[in-house]
Design a protein around this motif. Structure first.
Motif, mmCIF file in Angstrom:
data_model
loop_
_atom_site.group_PDB
_atom_site.id
_atom_site.type_symbol
_atom_site.label_atom_id
_atom_site.label_comp_id
_atom_site.label_asym_id
_atom_site.label_seq_id
_atom_site.Cartn_x
_atom_site.Cartn_y
_atom_site.Cartn_z
ATOM 1 N N ASP A 32 0.860 -1.176 0.000
ATOM 2 C CA ASP A 32 0.000 0.000 0.000
ATOM 3 C C ASP A 32 0.903 1.235 0.000
ATOM 4 O O ASP A 32 1.443 1.608 1.040
ATOM 5 N N THR A 33 1.098 1.843 -1.170
ATOM 6 C CA THR A 33 2.038 2.973 -1.238
ATOM 7 C C THR A 33 1.421 4.252 -0.671
ATOM 8 O O THR A 33 2.145 5.143 -0.223
ATOM 9 N N GLY A 34 0.089 4.338 -0.675
ATOM 10 C CA GLY A 34 -0.569 5.509 -0.081
ATOM 11 C C GLY A 34 -0.163 5.663 1.381
ATOM 12 O O GLY A 34 0.051 6.774 1.883
ATOM 13 N N ALA A 35 -0.001 4.516 2.076
ATOM 14 C CA ALA A 35 0.378 4.548 3.496
ATOM 15 C C ALA A 35 1.751 5.199 3.673
ATOM 16 O O ALA A 35 2.014 5.887 4.667
ATOM 17 N N MET A 36 2.630 4.994 2.690
ATOM 18 C CA MET A 36 3.980 5.576 2.791
ATOM 19 C C MET A 36 3.904 7.095 2.648
ATOM 20 O O MET A 36 4.587 7.838 3.366
ATOM 21 N N VAL A 106 9.362 14.571 -2.161
ATOM 22 C CA VAL A 106 8.665 13.549 -1.365
ATOM 23 C C VAL A 106 8.559 12.264 -2.196
ATOM 24 O O VAL A 106 8.851 11.172 -1.717
ATOM 25 N N ARG A 107 8.203 12.407 -3.460
ATOM 26 C CA ARG A 107 8.037 11.228 -4.322
ATOM 27 C C ARG A 107 9.377 10.505 -4.499
ATOM 28 O O ARG A 107 9.450 9.281 -4.459
ATOM 29 N N ALA A 108 10.446 11.315 -4.676
ATOM 30 C CA ALA A 108 11.764 10.714 -4.905
ATOM 31 C C ALA A 108 12.177 9.852 -3.715
ATOM 32 O O ALA A 108 12.821 8.817 -3.868
ATOM 33 N N ASP A 126 -0.416 -0.983 -4.919
ATOM 34 C CA ASP A 126 -1.417 -0.005 -5.366
ATOM 35 C C ASP A 126 -0.988 1.417 -5.045
ATOM 36 O O ASP A 126 -0.212 1.654 -4.124
ATOM 37 N N GLY A 127 -1.441 2.335 -5.907
ATOM 38 C CA GLY A 127 -1.055 3.734 -5.732
ATOM 39 C C GLY A 127 -1.638 4.586 -6.842
ATOM 40 O O GLY A 127 -2.766 4.371 -7.279
ATOM 41 N N ARG A 128 -0.844 5.574 -7.278
ATOM 42 C CA ARG A 128 -1.307 6.481 -8.335
ATOM 43 C C ARG A 128 -0.386 6.468 -9.545
ATOM 44 O O ARG A 128 -0.801 6.811 -10.642
ATOM 45 N N ASP A 129 0.891 6.115 -9.318
ATOM 46 C CA ASP A 129 1.874 6.186 -10.407
ATOM 47 C C ASP A 129 2.666 4.889 -10.506
ATOM 48 O O ASP A 129 3.802 4.886 -10.946
ATOM 49 N N ILE A 130 2.080 3.797 -10.078
ATOM 50 C CA ILE A 130 2.842 2.535 -10.045
ATOM 51 C C ILE A 130 3.065 2.022 -11.472
ATOM 52 O O ILE A 130 4.186 1.715 -11.863
ATOM 53 N N HIS A 184 -3.544 16.484 -11.697
ATOM 54 C CA HIS A 184 -2.948 17.665 -12.312
ATOM 55 C C HIS A 184 -1.629 18.092 -11.710
ATOM 56 O O HIS A 184 -1.088 19.124 -12.078
ATOM 57 N N ARG A 185 -1.083 17.304 -10.781
ATOM 58 C CA ARG A 185 0.221 17.693 -10.245
ATOM 59 C C ARG A 185 1.260 17.484 -11.349
ATOM 60 O O ARG A 185 1.061 16.684 -12.271
ATOM 61 N N GLN A 186 2.407 18.185 -11.190
ATOM 62 C CA GLN A 186 3.417 18.125 -12.250
ATOM 63 C C GLN A 186 4.180 16.814 -12.268
ATOM 64 O O GLN A 186 4.494 16.291 -13.321
HETATM 65 O O1 DC Z 1 -4.408 5.747 -1.510
HETATM 66 P P1 DC Z 1 -4.443 6.742 -0.343
HETATM 67 O O2 DC Z 1 -5.758 7.441 -0.170
HETATM 68 O O3 DC Z 1 -3.933 6.164 0.941
HETATM 69 O O4 DC Z 1 -3.395 7.867 -0.780
HETATM 70 C C1 DC Z 1 -3.170 8.999 0.009
HETATM 71 C C2 DC Z 1 -2.670 10.155 -0.864
HETATM 72 O O5 DC Z 1 -1.368 9.846 -1.370
HETATM 73 C C3 DC Z 1 -3.531 10.515 -2.078
HETATM 74 O O6 DC Z 1 -3.813 11.901 -2.067
HETATM 75 C C4 DC Z 1 -2.680 10.228 -3.275
HETATM 76 C C5 DC Z 1 -1.290 10.080 -2.752
HETATM 77 N N1 DC Z 1 -0.581 8.964 -3.376
HETATM 78 C C6 DC Z 1 0.269 9.256 -4.413
HETATM 79 O O7 DC Z 1 0.388 10.410 -4.802
HETATM 80 N N2 DC Z 1 0.991 8.245 -4.994
HETATM 81 C C7 DC Z 1 0.840 6.977 -4.593
HETATM 82 N N3 DC Z 1 1.561 6.011 -5.181
HETATM 83 C C8 DC Z 1 -0.049 6.655 -3.541
HETATM 84 C C9 DC Z 1 -0.763 7.680 -2.958
#
Ligand code: DC
Length: 221
Positions: A32-36, A106-108, A126-130, A184-186
């Motif tokens: 769960d990458t959101g947790a990180m 933060v992402r790096a 799972d995440g947003r940019d996996i 829409h983030r860069q």
């Molecule tokens: O999936 P989540 O709701 O736990 O994610 C929390 C926040 O982190 C959400 O605003 C998107 C961001 N996130 C991200 O930018 N990239 C990821 N790989 C996972 C989460």
């Protein structure tokens, strides 16, 4: 070589519930990458860092270490050694994480941790940019989405069940705002990878979506 499954999609599409179940059926490790991102955000909140001040952010991030491990199969996330798995689920952390996760620094910080896990074992992450950025070579990529109405309705029911008062219109507005920020983030915005399979869960049950993902994985393993 390890087998990697990437699941991306907006908040409230059912990603984590479905990802957990599918990982269990496949005997994969669920990441769960959101947790990180939430744990880093909690760290930045605790240090009172102004994330718009690049230097302050850099310095604060140098003092933040995020790690994970598993307790009875459930991912735990640690902030400088402290288990913060419960504390990262507050509304305040949820609201702030999207802005913190938009910062490239933060992402790096999380890229190596996520890639390292996927290299070592079979993961369903799972995440947003996996699928687009972290694991571009994942053997299976899913983009899981659902209409705003369906997502708001699910969240509404969840909160009502917990006895919390809320308005479905407010929830829909929050979801829309969060989608907008994440898309829409860069740096590596949320989007469907070219080779990801789209699943719209608006009219599907959790069981149906899980079964579809397990089937797609088994066809490829
Ligand atoms: O999936 P989540 O709701 O736990 O994610 C929390 C926040 O982190 C959400 O605003 C998107 C961001 N996130 C991200 O930018 N990239 C990821 N790989 C996972 C989460």
């Amino acid at each position: 070589m390890s087998f990697n499954i990437a699941i991306d999609g907006p908040a409230g599409a059912g990603k984590s519930t479905i990802a957990k179940r599918a990982a269990k059926e496949l005997s994969f490790t669920y990441v769960d990458t959101g947790a990180m991102y939430r744990a880093i955000t909690l760290g930045l909140m605790r240090s009172g860092t102004d994330i718009e001040d690049a230097r302050a952010l850099e310095e604060a991030l140098a003092d933040i270490e995020v790690t994970i491990d598993y307790r009875e199969g459930v991912q735990q996330v640690y902030l400088n050694g402290e288990n913060v798995s419960g504390q990262i689920r507050t509304e305040e952390v949820s609201a702030r994480t999207s802005a913190c996760a938009a910062k490239p620094q933060v992402r790096a910080k999380l890229t190596d941790l996520q890639r390292g896990l996927a290299e070592r074992e079979n993961v369903l992450m799972d995440g947003r940019d996996i699928g687009t950025a972290i694991l571009p070579n994942a053997q299976l990529k899913i983009y899981l989405t659902a209409s705003i109405e369906a997502r708001a309705e699910r969240r509404y029911r969840e909160l009502v069940e917990r006895g919390e008062e809320c308005s479905i219109e407010e929830i829909a507005k929050d979801i829309e705002e969060r989608d907008y920020r994440d898309m829409h983030r860069q740096t590596t915005p949320l989007m469907q990878a070219d080779d990801a399979i789209l699943i719209d869960s608006s009219d599907m049950t959790i069981e149906e979506v899980t079964a579809r993902i397990v089937e797609l994985a088994r066809e490829r393993i």
